[in-house]
Write an enzyme that holds these catalytic residues in place. Structure first.
Site, PDB file in Angstrom:
ATOM      1  N   SER A  27       0.805  -1.231   0.000  1.00  0.00           N
ATOM      2  CA  SER A  27       0.000   0.000   0.000  1.00  0.00           C
ATOM      3  C   SER A  27       0.830   1.269   0.000  1.00  0.00           C
ATOM      4  CB  SER A  27      -0.925   0.020   1.212  1.00  0.00           C
ATOM      5  OG  SER A  27      -1.995  -0.855   0.980  1.00  0.00           O
ATOM      6  N   LYS A  76       0.429   3.401  -2.957  1.00  0.00           N
ATOM      7  CA  LYS A  76      -0.810   4.154  -3.234  1.00  0.00           C
ATOM      8  C   LYS A  76      -0.606   5.665  -3.367  1.00  0.00           C
ATOM      9  CE  LYS A  76      -3.790   0.652  -1.032  1.00  0.00           C
ATOM     10  NZ  LYS A  76      -4.507   0.328   0.219  1.00  0.00           N
ATOM     11  N   TYR A 102      -3.203  -3.095 -10.389  1.00  0.00           N
ATOM     12  CA  TYR A 102      -3.075  -2.594  -9.019  1.00  0.00           C
ATOM     13  C   TYR A 102      -2.204  -3.547  -8.179  1.00  0.00           C
ATOM     14  CZ  TYR A 102      -4.352  -2.244  -4.116  1.00  0.00           C
ATOM     15  OH  TYR A 102      -4.294  -2.191  -2.743  1.00  0.00           O
ATOM     16  N   TYR A 134      -5.158   4.692   7.577  1.00  0.00           N
ATOM     17  CA  TYR A 134      -6.493   4.066   7.648  1.00  0.00           C
ATOM     18  C   TYR A 134      -7.237   4.486   8.927  1.00  0.00           C
ATOM     19  CZ  TYR A 134      -4.127   1.017   4.243  1.00  0.00           C
ATOM     20  OH  TYR A 134      -3.417   0.524   3.194  1.00  0.00           O
ATOM     21  N   VAL A 154       1.188  -3.615   4.146  1.00  0.00           N
ATOM     22  CA  VAL A 154       1.101  -4.867   4.912  1.00  0.00           C
ATOM     23  C   VAL A 154       2.392  -5.685   4.887  1.00  0.00           C
ATOM     24  CG1 VAL A 154      -1.376  -5.307   4.917  1.00  0.00           C
ATOM     25  CG2 VAL A 154      -0.017  -6.009   2.964  1.00  0.00           C
TER      26      VAL A 154
HETATM   27  N1  GLU Z   1      -1.822  -5.306  -1.923  1.00  0.00           N
HETATM   28  C1  GLU Z   1      -2.479  -5.157  -0.649  1.00  0.00           C
HETATM   29  C2  GLU Z   1      -3.978  -5.295  -0.852  1.00  0.00           C
HETATM   30  O1  GLU Z   1      -4.509  -4.717  -1.768  1.00  0.00           O
HETATM   31  C3  GLU Z   1      -2.128  -3.853  -0.037  1.00  0.00           C
HETATM   32  C4  GLU Z   1      -2.718  -3.679   1.316  1.00  0.00           C
HETATM   33  C5  GLU Z   1      -1.835  -2.892   2.260  1.00  0.00           C
HETATM   34  O2  GLU Z   1      -0.618  -2.856   2.112  1.00  0.00           O
HETATM   35  O3  GLU Z   1      -2.404  -2.278   3.211  1.00  0.00           O
HETATM   36  O4  GLU Z   1      -4.617  -5.986  -0.107  1.00  0.00           O
END
Ligand code: GLU
Length: 418
Positions: A64, A67, A191, A243, A261
């Site tokens: 993430s 992003k 993605y 988050y 994550v």
């Molecule tokens: N590739 C992970 C997902 O889409 C990223 C989530 C994250 O790092 O918080 O679930």
């Protein structure tokens, strides 16, 4: 003498990498296979000096933390308004994988949660771009932020794609709602690929500092995105990047940040530093336990909270010299000129008597003039000139861009005071 910064970061490693608490992410099977005891921390300065400590060579997937950069690329490629039409900027207060859509518009609440990031991925590159073209724009964009080409971890990519049922469901939902117009499977593949680039903790700090500088990578010198786009990304990171722990994070750590994550966290403090931390054990929100501890420690030790007032002890008016024979006043200015400094200068200029004297502003000790200070200073100069003063400017470093007084006149260029 050796700079004490690396020793300080090693101390941070010793203090923050002691815990056993937290769990590895296991919803992507491949992520559960990493060494949980790895720890690394890094900081990159505004002029491109990178410090690291711990397992700085260890690579992990960006997840993430990609992003904010994909969001930056979408803002660059489509413009702020077009992106806002599809993805809002309100904190959802929900976990990263929740279906958080605005009730009326159907827009994902923000680009940091998965549903918003999936939508954002569809906005990278020109309208109508193919999957390969989008992949290329992401690869080039991440490389520009990091200052080196990044590789995709195919094992993690395949592992996540095998289990990406939830992300596929969300992509289908935004497709059904008319928010994305591309094929949802294509978007989820792209993605997931975007999340699977391998980075080191040093890459995180360089990518973060490229936001902190306003969009220029200080190591390569490349302008990656505009200051406006960087500001937008940092604003959204600060309200939504962590988050459902974003409020807690902003009050304790106070650095716009994004976690992944895989156990990484990157943080960008505008105008100061980019920071990366990595340790794979996660808390209930999906954030690295030791990464959080590291950021908390750095923020309090180094006073990095964004809400700390930046107190400039420098008086922006260093001195005023009056030449007895000509009556010319020279105002020697200094330091960075932002709203606060500019206001102080124009207030000082307002005290000049209406004696038609010459007034020279000497910028030779000014480090930088932002747009707000520039406008105030030029307006003050225009007013002085309209009132009958001869306005002079000494600016050997050209700190005051385009010194046009806006009334058809320009200041008289003078040499800096000695
Ligand atoms: N590739 C992970 C997902 O889409 C990223 C989530 C994250 O790092 O918080 O679930």
């Amino acid at each position: 003498m050796k700079t004490p910064v690396p020793d300080y970061l090693s101390e941070i490693r010793d203090l923050c990498s002691v815990g056993e608490d937290g769990e590895l992410a296991d919803y992507i099977p491949e992520l559960a296979a990493v060494d949980p005891d790895r720890f690394a921390v890094s900081a990159c300065t505004m002029d491109g000096v990178l410090y690291t400590a711990g397992d700085a060579g260890t690579e992990f997937t960006i997840q993430s933390m990609s992003k904010p950069f994909a969001y930056a690329l979408a803002l660059r490629d489509r413009g702020v308004d077009a992106v806002l039409e599809k993805v809002a900027v309100e904190p959802s207060g929900d976990a990263f994988n929740q279906i958080s859509l605005e009730r009326d518009s159907g827009r994902p609440r923000n680009p940091m949660i998965n549903i918003g990031a999936i939508t954002t991925h569809s906005l990278v590159g020109p309208p109508g771009a193919s999957e390969d073209e989008r992949d290329q724009v992401v690869a080039d964009g991440l490389a520009a932020f990091a200052g080196r080409r990044l590789e995709v971890d195919d094992a993690v990519l395949d592992s996540e794609l095998d289990t990406a049922f939830r992300n596929r469901a969300m992509a289908n939902l935004v497709r059904a709602g008319g928010i994305i117009d591309s094929d949802p499977d294509e978007i989820v593949r792209g993605y997931t690929r975007q999340c699977s680039y391998r980075v080191t903790v040093g890459d995180l700090a360089v990518m973060a500092v490229t936001l902190a500088t306003g969009g220029t990578n200080p190591i390569t010198g490349e302008r990656v995105i505009s200051p406006r786009a960087s500001r937008q990304v940092l604003a959204v990171m600060s309200t939504c990047g962590m988050y459902d722990a974003a409020g807690d994070w902003m009050s304790t750590v106070g650095i716009p940040a994004k976690s992944g994550v895989s156990g990484g966290i990157l943080g960008a403090l505008p105008g100061q530093v980019g920071i990366g931390a990595f340790s794979p054990r996660l808390d209930a929100h999906g954030h690295s336990v030791e990464g959080i501890r590291t950021f908390e420690r750095l923020s309090s030790d180094m006073e990095l909270h964004i809400m700390n007032p930046t107190i400039s002890e420098i008086d922006p008016v260093r001195s005023v010299r009056v030449d007895r024979s000509t009556g010319r006043r020279t105002f020697r200015l200094q330091g960075p000129m932002t709203f606060a400094g500019g206001e102080k200068v124009v207030r000082t200029l307002a005290e000049i008597p209406d004696d038609f004297s010459e007034v020279t502003l000497d910028f030779s000790r000014v480090s930088v003039v932002n747009g707000s200070a520039r406008r105030m200073l030029l307006e003050a100069m225009r007013r002085l000139s309209a009132e009958g003063h001869v306005v002079g400017l000494a600016d050997p470093g050209r700190r005051l861009p385009d010194p046009d007084l806006g009334d058809g006149t320009r200041p008289v260029f003078r040499r800096a005071a000695r």
